[in-house]
Structure formats: C-alpha cells, structure tokens
Enzyme design. Structure first.
Site, PDB file in Angstrom:
ATOM      1  N   SER A 136       0.755  -1.272  -0.122  1.00  0.00           N
ATOM      2  CA  SER A 136       0.078  -0.489  -0.081  1.00  0.00           C
ATOM      3  C   SER A 136       0.846   1.525   0.180  1.00  0.00           C
ATOM      4  CB  SER A 136      -0.799   0.038   0.969  1.00  0.00           C
ATOM      5  OG  SER A 136      -1.639   1.201   1.233  1.00  0.00           O
ATOM      6  N   TYR A 184      -1.990  -0.823  10.134  1.00  0.00           N
ATOM      7  CA  TYR A 184      -1.990  -0.925   8.170  1.00  0.00           C
ATOM      8  C   TYR A 184      -0.941  -0.829   7.389  1.00  0.00           C
ATOM      9  CZ  TYR A 184      -4.299  -1.397   3.879  1.00  0.00           C
ATOM     10  OH  TYR A 184      -4.484  -1.915   2.243  1.00  0.00           O
TER      11      TYR A 184
HETATM   12  P1  NAP Z   1     -11.319  -5.774  -0.216  1.00  0.00           P
HETATM   13  O1  NAP Z   1     -12.355  -5.347  -1.623  1.00  0.00           O
HETATM   14  O2  NAP Z   1     -12.099  -5.880   0.723  1.00  0.00           O
HETATM   15  O3  NAP Z   1     -10.833  -7.102  -1.157  1.00  0.00           O
HETATM   16  C1  NAP Z   1     -10.155  -7.709  -0.140  1.00  0.00           C
HETATM   17  C2  NAP Z   1      -9.874  -9.438  -0.218  1.00  0.00           C
HETATM   18  O4  NAP Z   1      -8.882 -10.407   0.626  1.00  0.00           O
HETATM   19  C3  NAP Z   1     -11.165 -10.584  -0.639  1.00  0.00           C
HETATM   20  O5  NAP Z   1     -10.593 -10.942  -1.835  1.00  0.00           O
HETATM   21  C4  NAP Z   1     -11.333 -11.465   0.754  1.00  0.00           C
HETATM   22  O6  NAP Z   1     -11.256 -12.782   0.637  1.00  0.00           O
HETATM   23  C5  NAP Z   1      -9.446 -11.666   1.120  1.00  0.00           C
HETATM   24  N1  NAP Z   1      -9.065 -11.648   1.815  1.00  0.00           N
HETATM   25  C6  NAP Z   1      -9.150 -11.394   3.580  1.00  0.00           C
HETATM   26  N2  NAP Z   1      -8.436 -12.107   4.232  1.00  0.00           N
HETATM   27  C7  NAP Z   1      -8.403 -13.123   3.904  1.00  0.00           C
HETATM   28  C8  NAP Z   1      -7.470 -14.425   4.198  1.00  0.00           C
HETATM   29  N3  NAP Z   1      -7.578 -14.461   5.646  1.00  0.00           N
HETATM   30  N4  NAP Z   1      -7.129 -15.190   3.748  1.00  0.00           N
HETATM   31  C9  NAP Z   1      -7.437 -15.782   2.033  1.00  0.00           C
HETATM   32  N5  NAP Z   1      -8.163 -14.574   1.634  1.00  0.00           N
HETATM   33  C10 NAP Z   1      -9.024 -12.756   2.674  1.00  0.00           C
HETATM   34  O7  NAP Z   1      -9.772  -5.482  -0.709  1.00  0.00           O
HETATM   35  P2  NAP Z   1      -9.005  -4.326  -1.562  1.00  0.00           P
HETATM   36  O8  NAP Z   1      -9.466  -2.857  -0.923  1.00  0.00           O
HETATM   37  O9  NAP Z   1      -9.575  -5.145  -3.098  1.00  0.00           O
HETATM   38  O10 NAP Z   1      -7.366  -5.105  -1.108  1.00  0.00           O
HETATM   39  C11 NAP Z   1      -6.450  -5.693  -1.814  1.00  0.00           C
HETATM   40  C12 NAP Z   1      -5.289  -5.243  -1.800  1.00  0.00           C
HETATM   41  O11 NAP Z   1      -4.568  -4.616  -1.907  1.00  0.00           O
HETATM   42  C13 NAP Z   1      -5.038  -5.482   0.307  1.00  0.00           C
HETATM   43  O12 NAP Z   1      -4.163  -5.907   0.069  1.00  0.00           O
HETATM   44  C14 NAP Z   1      -5.171  -3.994   0.327  1.00  0.00           C
HETATM   45  O13 NAP Z   1      -4.567  -3.970   1.720  1.00  0.00           O
HETATM   46  C15 NAP Z   1      -4.594  -3.524  -0.855  1.00  0.00           C
HETATM   47  N6  NAP Z   1      -4.360  -2.018  -0.768  1.00  0.00           N
HETATM   48  C16 NAP Z   1      -6.412  -1.538  -1.280  1.00  0.00           C
HETATM   49  C17 NAP Z   1      -6.330  -0.348  -1.187  1.00  0.00           C
HETATM   50  C18 NAP Z   1      -7.240   0.347  -1.701  1.00  0.00           C
HETATM   51  O14 NAP Z   1      -8.215   1.148  -1.253  1.00  0.00           O
HETATM   52  N7  NAP Z   1      -8.104  -0.239  -1.600  1.00  0.00           N
HETATM   53  C19 NAP Z   1      -4.941   0.583  -1.226  1.00  0.00           C
HETATM   54  C20 NAP Z   1      -3.696  -0.038  -1.293  1.00  0.00           C
HETATM   55  C21 NAP Z   1      -3.374  -1.076  -0.928  1.00  0.00           C
HETATM   56  P3  NAP Z   1     -13.585 -12.877   0.865  1.00  0.00           P
HETATM   57  O15 NAP Z   1     -13.967 -12.153  -0.434  1.00  0.00           O
HETATM   58  O16 NAP Z   1     -13.686 -14.114   0.755  1.00  0.00           O
HETATM   59  O17 NAP Z   1     -13.276 -11.933   2.234  1.00  0.00           O
END
Ligand code: NAP
Length: 270
Positions: free
Chosen positions: A165, A178
């Site tokens: 991130s 985080y």
């Molecule tokens: P999201 O929409 O909340 O999706 C999270 C995903 O992670 C879902 O597929 C969830 O599975 C899975 N997950 C959560 N806990 C898990 C576990 N213990 N084991 C296996 N899978 C797990 O999040 P996102 O925004 O797409 O984020 C994806 C990545 O990008 C993350 O690493 C996040 O930190 C990073 N990120 C996000 C942002 C942002 O602004 N959105 C910015 C920077 C970085 P389920 O559907 O089964 O719960």
C-alpha cells in the site's frame, strides 16, 4: 573497448508481443473474490494465464468469478478457499494449484488483505486489531511468499508480486497498524528478491493508493472519501483496473528486469 567486452557477455531478451503473454502460466491470486485481487485475476486470465482464485469467506463471489473466466473462454480458473494466515491452509492452496492444471506454478500474486475500519489512532487502538492486521497482511504474505519461493517454477517465468500500500509511505494518522503491516512486507520482498538469486524468480511489491473497493469505503465518512479524492492529482479515486495492468506486466517475461522493487500505483497520491 571495455564497453564492447561487457556487451558481448550479455544475452539480452528480445521483447516481442509474446513477452507480455502469460499463455500456459499458472497463477495463484490470493484475495481474488473481490476488489483489486479480482481485477488482477481477470487481467491475468485475459493474458492467457490459468488462475487459482483464492478467497477466505466469499465463496459465491469467488465461484462467480471462476465461472466468468471459464465461460467466456478468456482463460481457465478454479476457486480455492484458504485463510492466508494459516500455514496448513496456505500449503493446501498451493497443493490444489499444483494439481489443478497439471502444470508447474509460475506466479503468486498476494492481494489478500484487511484494514481495520475503525481508523483508530495508535494510543486508542486495540491489540486485537493490531494482531489481526499483521496476521493477514504480514504473516499471510510471509506464508504465501515462503511457499511460492519453494514451489514456483525455477529457471525463468517465476514471479512473486505482493500488493502492499502507498499508505506505507503516506503515513496518515489512523493507519498505524495497517501501514506498518505493509511496510514489513515491502522490506521482506526486497530481501526475498536477493535470496532468490539463481532461481529466475523475481519478487516485487505493487503498492496502490486509494482504490474504490469495499475495503476503501468501509467505515469512511463522506468527508474522508472526499479528502482522498482531493489529495489525488488526478482528482479521482483509483479503480482496481488501474492496478491490474502493472501486475500483468510484472508477471510477464517483459517484466523480468524489474526485481526487488516497490512500485507505487496511485495517480501521484504520494
Ligand atoms: P477488498 O475489496 O476488501 O478484498 C479483500 C480480499 O481479500 C477479498 O477477496 C477477501 O476474501 C480476501 N481476504 C481477506 N482476508 C483474507 C484471508 N485471511 N485469507 C484469504 N483471503 C482473504 O480489498 P481490496 O481493496 O481489493 O484490497 C486488496 C489488497 O490491496 C489488500 O492487500 C489491500 O491492503 C491492498 N490495498 C488496497 C487499497 C484500497 O484503497 N482499496 C489501497 C492500497 C492497497 P473474501 O471475499 O472471502 O472475504
């Protein structure tokens, strides 16, 4: 001439459109049921990869994505439930991926992650939330990277990509656990890339800024969302499709020379 001597010892790869293809590569994408992981899985499939869609609880969404990939003939996919923070489940995920397509594993994209939506300051935060955040984001990345480092195909085409991130450098109040959990992964990946010397496997982090997903919106007031938009030089939130092409490039042969790097994909947010 010294330059001539040096270049004569170098075998530079030829870059062709083939270099961007993932035909016959097998990729595991953790956290692929939703958000950024889902967009990455779709993109890798569109480049020809056979994709293992990992999820933790959302089997319906994971199965829908798997069907979408298989039915559109854009690729091949299976879905596998595994909590990335559990070593036995991570091992089982890799076992399933190895047997699914009868082909060695090439690519790990570790997109699974969580964010505590209370946005508590460190003095007001709970140890439970700290541990939970590190358990999925840091321990989960460690377990998946360790398994991948031991099991991805050696000799070319092996790729480890962790989604971290931009918060690891933006360092906004309310994101202490985080940001720290992601900064730890970025340090680990830089070392892993060196430790993988001789295997042909590269290791990098892709570090998005604010991306419009469930994770981003959960627990945020309109004012918090507006602040993120205002902080963006491009005047908008990112979308998962802003991140996926970079992951596709890093996963391809054309991306081989990018190794041990943290690439921030955030529209200039930080
Ligand atoms: P999201 O929409 O909340 O999706 C999270 C995903 O992670 C879902 O597929 C969830 O599975 C899975 N997950 C959560 N806990 C898990 C576990 N213990 N084991 C296996 N899978 C797990 O999040 P996102 O925004 O797409 O984020 C994806 C990545 O990008 C993350 O690493 C996040 O930190 C990073 N990120 C996000 C942002 C942002 O602004 N959105 C910015 C920077 C970085 P389920 O559907 O089964 O719960």
């Amino acid at each position: 001439m010294a330059t001539g001597t040096a270049t004569s010892t170098v075998t530079a790869p030829q870059t062709t459109t083939q270099s961007f293809s993932l035909q016959d590569r097998v990729a595991i994408v953790t956290g692929a049921s939703r958000g950024i992981g889902k967009a990455i899985a779709l993109h890798l499939a569109s480049l020809g990869a056979k994709v293992v869609i990992n999820y933790n609880s959302n089997s319906t969404l994971a199965d829908q994505l798997t069907s979408q990939i298989n039915s559109n003939s854009i690729g091949k996919a299976i879905s596998v439930k595994a909590d990335v923070s559990d070593p036995a489940q991570v091992k089982a995920l890799f076992d399933a991926a190895e047997t699914a397509f009868g082909s060695p594993l090439h690519i790990l994209v570790n997109a699974a992650g969580i964010l505590d939506s209370s946005y508590s300051s460190i003095p007001n935060s709970s140890l439970e939330e700290f541990d939970k955040t590190f358990s999925v984001n840091t321990r989960g990345s460690y377990l998946c990277c360790k398994e991948a480092a031991n099991r991805l195909k050696k000799g070319g085409g092996g790729r480890i990509i962790c989604v971290t991130s931009s918060m690891a450098v933006a360092l906004r109040p309310g994101f202490g656990s985080y940001a720290a959990s992601k900064a730890a992964v970025e340090a680990m990946i830089k070392i892993l890339a060196k430790e993988l010397k001789g295997t042909g496997i590269t290791a990098n982090c892709v570090a998005p800024g604010p991306i419009a997903t469930d994770m981003f919106f959960e627990g945020k007031s309109e004012e918090m969302v507006k602040r993120s938009v205002d902080e963006s030089p491009l005047g908008r939130l990112g979308v998962p499709e802003d991140v996926a092409p970079l992951v596709g490039f890093l996963a391809s042969d054309a991306g081989e020379w990018v190794n041990g790097q943290i690439i921030r994909v955030n529209g200039g947010y930080v």
